[in-house]
Enzyme design. Structure first.
Site, mmCIF file in Angstrom:
data_model
loop_
_atom_site.group_PDB
_atom_site.id
_atom_site.type_symbol
_atom_site.label_atom_id
_atom_site.label_comp_id
_atom_site.label_asym_id
_atom_site.label_seq_id
_atom_site.Cartn_x
_atom_site.Cartn_y
_atom_site.Cartn_z
ATOM 1 N N ARG A 1 -8.237 4.340 -13.600
ATOM 2 C CA ARG A 1 -8.089 4.901 -12.254
ATOM 3 C C ARG A 1 -8.666 6.304 -12.118
ATOM 4 N NH1 ARG A 1 -3.996 5.824 -9.854
ATOM 5 N NH2 ARG A 1 -4.653 5.067 -7.822
ATOM 6 N N CYS B 1 -17.376 6.821 -24.954
ATOM 7 C CA CYS B 1 -18.652 7.540 -24.865
ATOM 8 C C CYS B 1 -19.034 7.710 -23.408
ATOM 9 C CB CYS B 1 -19.730 6.752 -25.596
ATOM 10 S SG CYS B 1 -19.438 6.744 -27.331
ATOM 11 N N GLY C 1 0.783 -1.236 0.000
ATOM 12 C CA GLY C 1 0.000 0.000 0.000
ATOM 13 C C GLY C 1 0.810 1.280 0.000
ATOM 14 N N GLY D 1 3.033 -3.558 -4.286
ATOM 15 C CA GLY D 1 2.788 -3.733 -5.729
ATOM 16 C C GLY D 1 3.085 -2.429 -6.441
HETATM 17 C C1 LIG Z 1 -3.849 -7.845 0.288
HETATM 18 C C2 LIG Z 1 -3.101 -6.882 -0.542
HETATM 19 N N1 LIG Z 1 -1.763 -6.910 -0.524
HETATM 20 C C3 LIG Z 1 -1.033 -6.059 -1.273
HETATM 21 C C4 LIG Z 1 -1.650 -5.122 -2.076
HETATM 22 C C5 LIG Z 1 -0.773 -4.207 -2.871
HETATM 23 O O1 LIG Z 1 -1.003 -2.879 -2.645
HETATM 24 P P1 LIG Z 1 -0.114 -1.788 -3.344
HETATM 25 O O2 LIG Z 1 -0.119 -2.070 -4.793
HETATM 26 O O3 LIG Z 1 -0.792 -0.513 -3.033
HETATM 27 O O4 LIG Z 1 1.250 -1.876 -2.752
HETATM 28 C C6 LIG Z 1 -3.044 -5.036 -2.114
HETATM 29 C C7 LIG Z 1 -3.733 -3.999 -2.886
HETATM 30 O O5 LIG Z 1 -4.129 -2.985 -2.318
HETATM 31 C C8 LIG Z 1 -3.784 -5.955 -1.335
HETATM 32 O O6 LIG Z 1 -5.108 -5.946 -1.370
HETATM 33 N N1 LIG Z 2 -6.703 -0.880 -7.987
HETATM 34 C C1 LIG Z 2 -6.461 0.158 -7.038
HETATM 35 C C2 LIG Z 2 -5.952 -0.267 -5.733
HETATM 36 C C3 LIG Z 2 -6.516 -1.499 -5.158
HETATM 37 C C4 LIG Z 2 -5.404 -2.432 -4.937
HETATM 38 C C5 LIG Z 2 -5.776 -3.809 -4.579
HETATM 39 N N2 LIG Z 2 -6.266 -4.003 -3.235
HETATM 40 C C6 LIG Z 2 -5.680 1.298 -7.655
HETATM 41 O O1 LIG Z 2 -5.563 1.365 -8.816
HETATM 42 O O2 LIG Z 2 -5.206 2.168 -7.005
#
Ligand SMILES: Cc1ncc(COP(=O)(O)O)c(C=O)c1O
Ligand SMILES: N[C@@H](CCCC[NH3+])C(=O)O
Length: 467
Positions: free
Chosen positions: A356, A387, A270, A314
């Site tokens: 996003r 659209c 996160g 991530g």
């Molecule tokens: C359980 C879990 N782990 C890791 C992540 C990776 O988060 P981020 O891409 O913000 O680091 C997420 C997405 O929010 C998640 O749901």
């Molecule tokens: N998909 C989201 C975040 C959620 C990540 C997964 N829990 C984004 O683009 O910021």
């Protein structure tokens, strides 16, 4: 300094609209002498000549360096307090076999959130034991495939999953390692849809119920409980939320350790990144140092052994590595409330390649990519071609006022949840993902063609094929 009254407060009127702030652009992005944007030594005109637009361009060395940096920072900070760290790359941000190999070669494990993500990682040759498996509603068949493949820890998200995983493990004659996802109740300061530990949402089990749920897990001989897990949300900038979650989890961890040792604690991912020049991402070393201090202080206070720490970033690894290139198709000067002009620059993609902005009101920045210009900056909104009035790629940015049809626009920091959340709205084909490194470009995810999309329609015979 020039400023348009329609500009949001946070948007700085730029001294010039050609710069590439290093906090936002991938590490190997630069202007050539003629002013063109080049990524890892490949110019945007060469990329567009070979791959068209839209195209996602991933700076391979940048992605790998961020993976290595985050692992090194956490390993050294947590080594200081006498423990080790397991870094899981959160594949949901972006996964293909190439990226899976980059991450594992950098020493990371991979966190998957579906059988599909698991299949990609396995196809990349990743050992199943290096995969963690998440999901609030894993199907029986997903659980079965994961257990059968010899997957690493499965994160139990609800009570009903305990029996499902235990049964699959017994059937395959395995002892399955599991974690339990806890909803810590920490309100992370981020968009509501990106916060995953508020009380009123679907993930995990509440702190108050956790001890009883762990007792249930421990009652199954086919399960091995390795620890608790918390992920408070995504795109978070301040450490306060992570710190509070770590404190709450460690208290629970200490109570759970009374009955039997609990080897690991997973603090989730996160970590926020900069999408615009005003965003300030926390340097990973600072983040790691601050989490390590909190874990150390809490473990001392609670009188427990510091557990092995796991994290799941991530976005902070893959997000800044990628730039999306578009071609400008139409431009409209729109007078808003008789006040000032907002220039609508429409490009050849939109909410199908970057959802996003429409989904979260996310902010991005952009630059003219095929040239620089000394023209006065104009406030632009970069819109897509769908659209949908909310089909916006960049809500507000200053671009040189002489931006014209056929120009190339580059939007940085699209590597996380860009391609991953892409879709075929209005029957647009997904763009390719092209990796660039040391002056070379290669496709790592093929783009879709119109024919690919038509093939899905049961009423259409694919071109060139007879019934
Ligand atoms: C359980 C879990 N782990 C890791 C992540 C990776 O988060 P981020 O891409 O913000 O680091 C997420 C997405 O929010 C998640 O749901
Ligand atoms: N998909 C989201 C975040 C959620 C990540 C997964 N829990 C984004 O683009 O910021």
């Amino acid at each position: 300094m020039f400023a348009n009254p329609l500009a949001p407060e946070w948007l700085e009127a730029p001294a010039e609209a050609n710069s590439l702030p290093s906090t936002v652009w991938s590490r190997n992005s630069a202007r050539t002498e003629s002013g063109e944007l080049a990524i890892a030594g490949v110019t945007v005109t060469a990329l567009v000549r070979d791959f068209g637009t839209p195209v996602y361009v991933i700076d391979e060395a940048d992605a790998i360096a961020r993976a290595t940096d985050i692992a090194a920072a956490f390993e050294s900070e947590f080594a200081r307090i006498g423990t080790t760290v397991k870094v899981y790359y959160a594949a949901k941000a972006f996964l293909c076999t190439e990226v899976a190999r980059w991450m594992t070669a950098a020493g990371l494990n991979i966190d998957v959130a579906s059988a599909g993500e698991m299949a990609v990682a396995l196809a990349a040759g990743v050992d199943a034991s290096r995969l963690g498996f998440h999901g609030n509603n894993k199907s029986l068949s997903e659980i079965d495939r994961a257990v059968c493949a010899g997957i690493g820890p499965i994160v139990i998200d609800s009570v009903v999953e305990i029996g499902r995983v235990a049964e699959a493990a017994a059937r395959h004659g395995r002892t399955q390692r599991v974690r339990l996802r806890i909803n810590s109740g920490v309100h992370a300061s981020t968009h509501e849809y990106l916060a995953t530990a508020r009380e009123d949402q679907k993930f995990g089990v509440p702190l108050a119920e956790a001890e009883a749920v762990v007792a249930q897990i421990r009652s199954h001989s086919s399960l091995e409980f390795v620890g608790i897990h918390s992920h408070i949300g995504s795109q978070i900038f301040d450490t306060a939320g992570f710190a509070e979650a770590a404190r709450r989890l460690l208290e629970l961890h200490a109570r759970l350790s009374v009955d039997a040792p609990v080897p690991e604690l997973n603090l989730g991912g996160g970590f926020g990144i900069a999408y615009t020049s005003v965003d300030r991402a926390l340097p990973v070393a600072e983040l790691a140092a601050s989490l390590a201090s909190i874990v150390e202080a809490e473990c001392t206070r609670l009188g427990i052994v510091v557990p092995v720490i796991a994290i799941e970033p991530g976005r902070s690894i893959i997000g800044p590595s990628t730039t999306t290139l578009y071609t400008v198709g139409t431009i409209k000067d729109v007078l808003v409330d008789g006040e000032a002009v907002r220039k609508y620059v429409s490009v050849d993609g939109g909410m199908s390649d970057n959802l996003r902005t429409a989904l979260y009101g996310a902010d991005y920045s952009a630059r003219l990519a095929n040239r620089t210009s000394e023209a006065d900056p104009a406030l632009v909104r970069i819109a897509g071609k769908h659209c949908e009035a909310g089909d916006i790629v960049v809500r507000a940015e200053y671009l040189p006022g002489d931006v014209e049809l056929g120009d190339l626009i580059a939007v940085p920091a699209t590597g996380a949840y860009g391609w991953a959340m892409s879709n075929n709205y209005n029957y647009l084909a997904r763009p390719p993902v092209v990796a660039v490194r040391d002056g070379h470009a290669r496709v790592i995810v093929r783009g879709e063609t119109e024919d690919d999309l038509l093939r899905r329609d049961a009423g259409i015979t694919p071109l060139g094929e007879s019934e």
